[in-house]
Design a protein around this motif. Structure first.
Motif, PDB file in Angstrom:
ATOM      1  N   ALA A   1      -2.677   3.798  -0.229  1.00 31.36           N
ATOM      2  CA  ALA A   1      -1.979   4.572   0.803  1.00 31.36           C
ATOM      3  C   ALA A   1      -2.844   5.736   1.281  1.00 31.36           C
ATOM      4  N   GLU A   2      -3.516   6.389   0.353  1.00 35.05           N
ATOM      5  CA  GLU A   2      -4.375   7.516   0.723  1.00 35.05           C
ATOM      6  C   GLU A   2      -5.589   7.041   1.522  1.00 35.05           C
TER       7      GLU A   2
ATOM      8  N   GLU B   1       8.793   4.343  -2.441  1.00 35.48           N
ATOM      9  CA  GLU B   1       9.119   3.498  -3.593  1.00 35.48           C
ATOM     10  C   GLU B   1      10.557   2.988  -3.486  1.00 35.48           C
TER      11      GLU B   1
ATOM     12  N   LEU C   1       3.898   6.288   1.725  1.00 38.30           N
ATOM     13  CA  LEU C   1       4.190   5.507   0.519  1.00 38.30           C
ATOM     14  C   LEU C   1       5.633   5.781   0.089  1.00 38.30           C
TER      15      LEU C   1
ATOM     16  N   ALA D   1       6.055   8.902  -7.283  1.00 33.72           N
ATOM     17  CA  ALA D   1       4.621   8.670  -7.103  1.00 33.72           C
ATOM     18  C   ALA D   1       4.260   8.673  -5.626  1.00 33.72           C
ATOM     19  N   GLY D   2       5.178   8.214  -4.800  1.00 36.41           N
ATOM     20  CA  GLY D   2       4.974   8.262  -3.361  1.00 36.41           C
ATOM     21  C   GLY D   2       5.622   9.494  -2.777  1.00 36.41           C
ATOM     22  N   GLU D   3       5.856   9.450  -1.483  1.00 37.61           N
ATOM     23  CA  GLU D   3       6.482  10.598  -0.833  1.00 37.61           C
ATOM     24  C   GLU D   3       7.974  10.678  -1.148  1.00 37.61           C
TER      25      GLU D   3
ATOM     26  N   LEU E   1       1.696   1.481  -9.282  1.00 36.54           N
ATOM     27  CA  LEU E   1       1.475   2.617  -8.392  1.00 36.54           C
ATOM     28  C   LEU E   1       0.125   3.299  -8.589  1.00 36.54           C
TER      29      LEU E   1
ATOM     30  N   ARG F   1      -1.068   3.780  -4.858  1.00 35.16           N
ATOM     31  CA  ARG F   1      -1.158   5.111  -4.244  1.00 35.16           C
ATOM     32  C   ARG F   1      -2.532   5.390  -3.635  1.00 35.16           C
TER      33      ARG F   1
END
Length: 379
Positions: free
Chosen positions: A155-156, A164, A162, A182-184, A148, A152
């Motif tokens: 994704a940004e 998981e 994002l 770590a993601g949304e 991640l 991550r």
């Protein structure tokens, strides 16, 4: 043909996972059934479980739902993934990685995996991003969390959602961030053999975004907001959590850390014992605790079926997960194009063999497994 494991003296997963909790579970069943409120789903036990996990994880919200799979569907829907959207997923893993995307009318796009860890390769993910991509959905698999810290930023950079698939990774931490956060949003599965398994089906969505949590909470209960019944604000699903099982998980939550620690110590012993077997056709996962989740411990064996047969002969259960990469499964073939190739995923499907790592194992049990694997490798 893989070897049978049903009669193993050391089964891959034991039949008595909840034997120590039997009386408590029976008592909970009676208490919930006899409660005058007759609240069997989404009641006070569920709310307390969600609150306990929210506090433990430092999450913005935790939403209990019917399964880890339905949790992924709810998250993708809450993030607005729908018809025509593409979601990049690993080519090796469990079917819900792709089926939850398809269920929303979106398109799973398969990225190859790292040849050692078997988690999705961030570079392969980036190569699969197109103008139609709306989300990345990496998965933690076996005993290793996805990369991640590299995914991550992707994704940004590409302005993607994002998600998981952290169904197997409860208890894992990478760069100080618990699996799922770590993601949304991420999910945990509570199927009995998972790290926080229970005597039934269920899971939770975990998120660092309170608005995502609010939407998932609505979608899990037919699009109702929880305040007024039979007012439906969105098209939703029936993915509600059972009160008996919520009370059971609250009972077992204080012991989770000790069970995770036992899994980690068994993994450390395996890593030490198998470190020199790479030259003999048996490759262990990378050692260490950072970014690890000890759901199962998976070896890569050149003679996988022979190793499984050898273990069975010595009364040791094992399991070969995912005999085909996802894009080679009939259910998902239509989402591939001629010439697509996922060589690392194919190799994982041919070589991966998981051995027991559950907390019930005694030290002599572990040494017996170690000895059997080493004898096979040295033969």
């Amino acid at each position: 043909m893989t070897a049978p494991v049903a009669t193993a003296e050391l089964p891959f997963f034991p039949a008595d996972l909840f034997e120590d909790d039997r009386e408590h579970l029976l008592r909970i069943v009676h208490e919930v059934a006899a409660d005058p409120a007759q609240k069997f789903i989404l009641g006070p036990h569920t709310a307390r479980l969600e609150a306990a996990l929210r506090e433990q994880l430092g999450a913005a919200d935790v939403v209990a739902c019917g399964s880890g799979t339905s949790g992924l569907t709810l998250v993708l829907a809450a993030l607005g993934i729908g018809p025509g959207d593409e979601v990049v997923v690993p080519a090796f893993g469990c079917a819900p990685l792709a089926s939850t995307v398809v269920a929303l009318g979106a398109v799973p796009v398969f990225a190859d995996v790292d040849p050692l860890t078997m988690v999705v390769d961030p570079d392969a993910m980036e190569r699969r991003i197109t103008s139609r991509t709306r989300a990345l959905m990496p998965a933690h698999i076996f005993s290793v969390m996805a990369d991640l810290p590299r995914i991550r930023p992707l994704a940004e950079q590409y302005r993607l959602r994002l998600v998981e698939d952290s169904a197997v990774a409860q208890g894992g931490v990478l760069d100080g961030v618990p699996a799922g956060l770590a993601g949304e949003a991420g999910v945990y599965s509570f199927v009995q053999v998972k790290t926080f398994g229970m005597a039934g089906e269920g899971g939770v969505v975990v998120t660092r975004d309170a608005e995502v949590g609010r939407t998932v909470r609505m979608l899990r209960n037919h699009g109702q907001d929880g305040r007024t019944r039979f007012l439906h604000h969105r098209i939703g699903w029936n993915s509600r959590f059972d009160e008996v099982l919520a009370a059971f998980q609250l009972h077992r939550l204080p012991g989770l850390a000790a069970r995770l620690e036992r899994r980690a110590r068994i993994a450390e012993r395996y890593a030490e014992a198998f470190a020199d077997l790479a030259g003999h056709g048996v490759l262990a996962p990378p050692p260490g605790r950072e970014g690890r989740c000890y759901y199962v411990y998976t070896l890569l064996a050149e003679r996988r079926d022979a190793l499984q047969a050898h273990l069975a002969e010595h009364g040791i259960g094992s399991h070969a997960y995912y005999p085909l990469p996802l894009p080679r499964q009939a259910a998902f073939a239509r989402y591939t194009t001629a010439g697509d190739d996922w060589p690392a995923a194919q190799r994982a499907a041919e070589r991966a063999l998981s051995i027991p790592i559950y907390p019930h194992l005694t030290d002599p049990d572990v040494e017996r497994i170690v000895d059997a694997v080493r004898r096979f490798a040295s033969a």
